[in-house]
Design a protein around this motif. Sequence first.
Motif, PDB file in Angstrom:
ATOM      1  N   VAL A 169      43.783  -6.317  -3.287  1.00 20.66           N
ATOM      2  CA  VAL A 169      42.605  -6.899  -2.898  1.00 20.66           C
ATOM      3  C   VAL A 169      41.469  -7.657  -3.951  1.00 20.66           C
ATOM      4  CG1 VAL A 169      40.261  -5.911  -2.570  1.00 20.66           C
ATOM      5  CG2 VAL A 169      42.105  -4.892  -1.115  1.00 20.66           C
ATOM      6  N   SER A 188      50.133  -1.305   9.980  1.00 19.71           N
ATOM      7  CA  SER A 188      48.650  -1.236  10.171  1.00 19.71           C
ATOM      8  C   SER A 188      48.251  -1.240  11.778  1.00 19.71           C
ATOM      9  CB  SER A 188      48.161  -2.138   9.460  1.00 19.71           C
ATOM     10  OG  SER A 188      48.557  -2.273   7.877  1.00 19.71           O
ATOM     11  N   GLY A 192      42.741   1.247  10.749  1.00 19.94           N
ATOM     12  CA  GLY A 192      43.170   1.191   9.011  1.00 19.94           C
ATOM     13  C   GLY A 192      43.128  -0.140   8.304  1.00 19.94           C
ATOM     14  N   ILE A 193      42.529  -1.027   8.959  1.00 20.03           N
ATOM     15  CA  ILE A 193      42.284  -2.252   8.563  1.00 20.03           C
ATOM     16  C   ILE A 193      41.039  -2.135   7.964  1.00 20.03           C
ATOM     17  CG2 ILE A 193      42.149  -4.759   8.509  1.00 20.03           C
ATOM     18  CD1 ILE A 193      44.770  -4.513  10.025  1.00 20.03           C
ATOM     19  N   GLU A 195      39.045   0.980   8.296  1.00 14.97           N
ATOM     20  CA  GLU A 195      38.417   1.900   7.286  1.00 14.97           C
ATOM     21  C   GLU A 195      39.176   1.573   5.718  1.00 14.97           C
ATOM     22  OE1 GLU A 195      40.686   6.141   5.895  1.00 14.97           O
ATOM     23  OE2 GLU A 195      41.343   4.804   7.283  1.00 14.97           O
ATOM     24  N   GLN A 196      40.234   0.215   5.215  1.00 10.25           N
ATOM     25  CA  GLN A 196      40.709  -0.201   3.992  1.00 10.25           C
ATOM     26  C   GLN A 196      39.555  -1.168   4.140  1.00 10.25           C
ATOM     27  OE1 GLN A 196      44.528  -1.828   3.616  1.00 10.25           O
ATOM     28  NE2 GLN A 196      44.836  -1.920   0.997  1.00 10.25           N
ATOM     29  N   ARG A 199      35.929   0.937   2.829  1.00 16.69           N
ATOM     30  CA  ARG A 199      36.120   1.855   1.822  1.00 16.69           C
ATOM     31  C   ARG A 199      36.249   0.480   0.335  1.00 16.69           C
ATOM     32  NH1 ARG A 199      41.365   3.142   2.511  1.00 16.69           N
ATOM     33  NH2 ARG A 199      42.157   1.932   1.529  1.00 16.69           N
ATOM     34  N   ASP A 200      36.883  -0.803   0.460  1.00 19.19           N
ATOM     35  CA  ASP A 200      36.820  -1.835  -1.065  1.00 19.19           C
ATOM     36  C   ASP A 200      35.454  -2.407  -0.446  1.00 19.19           C
ATOM     37  OD1 ASP A 200      38.921  -0.508  -2.123  1.00 19.19           O
ATOM     38  OD2 ASP A 200      40.240  -1.693  -0.499  1.00 19.19           O
ATOM     39  N   TRP A 216      37.429 -11.458   3.621  1.00 19.00           N
ATOM     40  CA  TRP A 216      38.819 -10.480   4.048  1.00 19.00           C
ATOM     41  C   TRP A 216      39.499 -11.634   4.842  1.00 19.00           C
ATOM     42  CZ3 TRP A 216      41.771  -6.432   2.892  1.00 19.00           C
ATOM     43  CH2 TRP A 216      41.010  -5.242   2.369  1.00 19.00           C
TER      44      TRP A 216
END
Length: 239
Positions: A169, A188, A192-193, A195-196, A199-200, A216
Amino acid sequence: MSLLEEHLHFLTTTGWKLVGVTEARQLLEENRSRPVIALSFDDALLDFLNAYDLLRRFGARATLYVPTGAVGRRASRWEPRERSHLGWDELAHLGRAGVEIGSRAVNARAQNGLRVATDEVQASKNELEDRLGLHVESFCYPAGVSSAQMRSAISRAGYASACTTEFRVASSADDVLALPRLRIRPNSTGAGIEEQVQRDRVGFSPPIRRTASSVWHMTCRTASRITHGTPQGYRARRD
């Protein structure tokens, strides 16, 4: 539903704006909290047209990195490991349709970073701009090779950003001329993408020559395999 289609559907319906690399950076300079995802595809393979149909359906845009030495190359049935590439007319059409055209030097498989920096960085940019009538602002390192000398050559050539194949990341602390990428696995999901991402995703104060905020980039090497749902992963990166 194919892997790429699933991801595009989920991300657009949950409020993410999907654009190319340069447009994403511009949008985030205006509003750092904006939910923007920058999509990019490597190598300008002929089967990018499959992915482009999906992008257009979802109102998404992307950056297409072109190795100029391979433009128009068609693989024969006796070359199972080779892939066919888009031609100049197809690239011109895509550019007019809103796909950002970036450079992947002349030879995307080049392993000698010094030769790429001295011989191909400027030459590929010049050829793309001359043939397509477009301003080329983004670069993708062949084989992911990045060095201080190459970044200097890219800066002198007038590129505004460059992407590596470092799998992690990225943040605004990363050099805008050496952006890493986050690998997205074949299993994936869109949820899920996101969520990541959430989170970041943090706020940064962007220093000079750094990226504006959290963004992203999803990088697809083999568009047709993704589009048709076979087990081929793609990568994403955030800068």
